[in-house]
Design a protein around this motif. Structure first.
Motif, mmCIF file in Angstrom:
data_model
loop_
_atom_site.group_PDB
_atom_site.id
_atom_site.type_symbol
_atom_site.label_atom_id
_atom_site.label_comp_id
_atom_site.label_asym_id
_atom_site.label_seq_id
_atom_site.Cartn_x
_atom_site.Cartn_y
_atom_site.Cartn_z
ATOM 1 N N ALA A 49 -11.369 -1.829 -1.900
ATOM 2 C CA ALA A 49 -10.962 -1.003 -0.759
ATOM 3 C C ALA A 49 -11.900 0.182 -0.584
ATOM 4 C CB ALA A 49 -9.528 -0.528 -0.942
ATOM 5 N N PRO A 108 -8.299 -1.572 -5.538
ATOM 6 C CA PRO A 108 -8.863 -0.241 -5.307
ATOM 7 C C PRO A 108 -10.383 -0.203 -5.221
ATOM 8 C CG PRO A 108 -7.986 -0.436 -7.548
ATOM 9 C CD PRO A 108 -7.518 -1.634 -6.788
ATOM 10 N N PHE A 130 -8.685 6.285 -5.147
ATOM 11 C CA PHE A 130 -8.082 4.952 -5.150
ATOM 12 C C PHE A 130 -7.701 4.631 -6.599
ATOM 13 C CE2 PHE A 130 -10.635 5.195 -1.393
ATOM 14 C CZ PHE A 130 -10.028 4.395 -0.432
ATOM 15 N N ARG A 149 -3.595 2.515 9.541
ATOM 16 C CA ARG A 149 -2.230 3.046 9.466
ATOM 17 C C ARG A 149 -1.740 3.464 10.843
ATOM 18 N NH1 ARG A 149 -4.748 1.296 5.003
ATOM 19 N NH2 ARG A 149 -3.719 1.927 3.052
ATOM 20 N N ASN A 199 0.861 -1.179 0.000
ATOM 21 C CA ASN A 199 0.000 0.000 0.000
ATOM 22 C C ASN A 199 0.901 1.234 0.000
ATOM 23 O OD1 ASN A 199 -2.473 -1.493 0.435
ATOM 24 N ND2 ASN A 199 -1.934 -1.627 2.599
ATOM 25 N N ILE A 238 -4.815 6.774 -2.249
ATOM 26 C CA ILE A 238 -4.544 5.507 -1.587
ATOM 27 C C ILE A 238 -4.316 4.436 -2.646
ATOM 28 C CG2 ILE A 238 -5.329 3.864 0.152
ATOM 29 C CD1 ILE A 238 -5.020 6.764 1.156
ATOM 30 N N THR A 277 2.866 0.772 3.660
ATOM 31 C CA THR A 277 2.501 -0.304 4.568
ATOM 32 C C THR A 277 2.391 -1.589 3.758
ATOM 33 O OG1 THR A 277 0.137 0.205 4.264
ATOM 34 C CG2 THR A 277 1.232 1.170 6.184
ATOM 35 N N THR A 334 -3.612 0.798 -3.537
ATOM 36 C CA THR A 334 -3.785 -0.508 -2.925
ATOM 37 C C THR A 334 -4.052 -1.524 -4.025
ATOM 38 O OG1 THR A 334 -5.039 -1.717 -1.211
ATOM 39 C CG2 THR A 334 -6.258 -0.154 -2.566
ATOM 40 N N ASP A 390 0.330 5.306 0.597
ATOM 41 C CA ASP A 390 -0.563 6.418 0.918
ATOM 42 C C ASP A 390 0.123 7.729 0.567
ATOM 43 O OD1 ASP A 390 -1.920 4.311 2.085
ATOM 44 O OD2 ASP A 390 -2.471 5.437 3.883
ATOM 45 N N VAL A 432 -4.238 -3.618 5.746
ATOM 46 C CA VAL A 432 -2.882 -3.380 6.230
ATOM 47 C C VAL A 432 -2.384 -4.596 6.996
ATOM 48 C CG1 VAL A 432 -1.438 -1.986 7.768
ATOM 49 C CG2 VAL A 432 -3.199 -0.893 6.394
ATOM 50 N N SER A 437 0.397 -4.728 2.377
ATOM 51 C CA SER A 437 -1.011 -4.887 2.025
ATOM 52 C C SER A 437 -1.500 -6.295 2.321
ATOM 53 C CB SER A 437 -1.238 -4.580 0.539
ATOM 54 O OG SER A 437 -2.592 -4.746 0.200
#
Length: 426
Positions: free
Chosen positions: A145, A142, A190, A122, A100, A137, A225, A139, A102, A247, A227
């Motif tokens: 999420a 998307p 996203f 987070r 991930n 974000i 982070t 990820t 951010d 996360v 995923s």
């Protein structure tokens, strides 16, 4: 270690793209505050989440943000999910599944005029001088999420003002969902236009979201982070009150599904593995500066590639939310503390400045001193049941689940686990 710098070298943009900025991050600092090591698995190892470079290039339709990592990005092709043993690339369709990224953007550079919260899970905030107006974000999933986050906001937003209403209607539920959608559309993006090549990952953000191309004078808070792309298929990953948006957490011991803590480190530290920061020491200080006794989160630094300092508004007091601030979307304090914002040498400035976001928000955030949460701006959006449970929102969330399954965005196992969770709320 080498300090953060603006690089003059070209990137990986198309020939017609215009470079906005290129930033370098110290290598080998993918350890959070210094006590985090990778899980016991072959697709996440030292360097996998080590941000080495972050850049932005614009074209006529928007901005390509690009990150270079320390290791080749793991592909979902040929991998199986841990739960259900299904093909990973059927749920992670964008060429990656372990990362991930951010990106929180401060477009006005006014201290405190914006949000300091981050996406759930987070467990960090932003410094007031880097309060953001736009969040990107990245990820592996998307669409899922965003939908999962909307369902969370639906539930939390309803409960937040539960005590204020006696009778609710179907229109109340519709109004709540419309407010959630408006906030997500205005504040969060996203990316689903993504390219992965070796150690590089690029993601596109349209001008419509940012108000134009990205700007080197804006402030950027960027961190990585791990995923958990399979989170929704795990019953323990959707526990009410402990919401986390895909996360991988941290904990003691070497495990497959956790980052490990060493050197008697604190398992309460944030699961942030690398931060775009001027130095390794700055990253360590930022991620170490939290206090669980008063629910103060570690506050992340921001970078203005052009070196533009944040303007201090005389009406802003640390720990007090300004009228134009955007409250956070999960019930955790911002942990915002006054601090020095990192910046780097100037770069070519491009694009137009986006206007600050409107003040209306879905869920308010407590101040740094952690007083009781403030109510939502109005009570007309609350959905409450006779026993205090916002039941009217459950059919809408089930409808969202059905749509995700019909589109093939979630597996049957994920559908059944989430459906079971929703029905348990009745």
């Amino acid at each position: 270690m080498t300090a953060l710098a603006v690089l003059l070298a070209g990137g990986w943009a198309p020939a017609d793209a215009k470079e906005i900025f290129v930033l370098a991050d110290p290598k080998g600092d993918d350890f959070g505050a210094g006590d985090i090591v990778y899980p016991n698995r072959d697709d996440l190892e030292k360097g996998s989440l080590d941000l080495e470079r972050f850049e932005a290039d614009s074209d006529s339709k928007g901005t390509w943000f690009k990150a270079r990592l320390g290791k080749r990005i793991a592909s979902p092709k040929g991998r199986q999910t841990y739960v259900g043993k299904e093909a990973m690339d059927t749920i992670a369709r964008h060429g990656f599944y372990t990362i991930n990224i951010d990106v929180y953007i401060d477009t006005d550079r006014v201290t405190g005029a914006g949000r300091t919260d981050t996406v759930p899970g987070r467990r960090v905030s932003l410094r007031p001088e880097n309060a953001w107006e736009k969040a990107i974000i990245l990820t592996p999933r998307p669409e899922v999420a965003r939908a999962y986050y909307a369902m969370h906001l639906d539930q939390v937003g309803s409960k937040r003002l539960n005590a204020e209403l006696g009778k609710v209607t179907r229109d109340d539920g519709k109004a709540l969902r419309e407010q959630i959608e408006a906030e997500l559309t205005r504040d969060f993006f996203f990316p689903d236009k993504i390219r992965v090549r070796g150690r590089d990952i690029e993601f596109f953000v349209p001008n419509e979201f940012l108000g134009g191309p990205a700007d080197a004078e804006w402030g950027y808070t960027v961190f990585l982070t791990g995923s958990d792309a399979e989170q929704m298929g795990k019953p323990f990953g959707i526990t009410p009150g402990d919401f986390s948006l895909m996360v991988i957490p941290v904990d003691r011991g070497m495990r497959y599904d956790r980052f490990a803590i060493i050197n008697d480190g604190d398992p309460a530290q944030a699961p942030v593995i690398d931060v775009l920061a001027p130095s390794v020491d700055e990253q360590r200080r930022a991620l170490s500066d939290y206090d669980t006794r008063i629910n103060r989160l570690a506050a992340m630094p921001g970078i203005s590639p052009a070196g533009r300092a944040s303007i201090v508004d005389p009406s802003f007091t640390p720990g007090v939310r300004m009228a134009t601030a955007q409250p956070q979307s999960e019930p955790a304090p911002t942990g915002a503390t006054a601090g020095r914002s990192g910046s780097s040498p100037s770069a070519t400035v491009s694009g137009t400045r986006a206007a600050p976001s409107p003040a209306a928000t879905l869920v308010p955030s407590p101040s740094a001193s952690a007083p009781p949460p403030a109510p939502m701006p109005s009570s007309e959006y609350l959905i409450a049941g006779p026993d205090g449970e916002p039941r009217r929102t459950i059919p809408a969330r089930l409808k969202t689940l059905n749509a995700l399954r019909a589109d093939g965005l979630i597996t049957e196992n994920e559908y059944q686990q989430l459906r079971l969770k929703l029905l348990s709320e009745i």
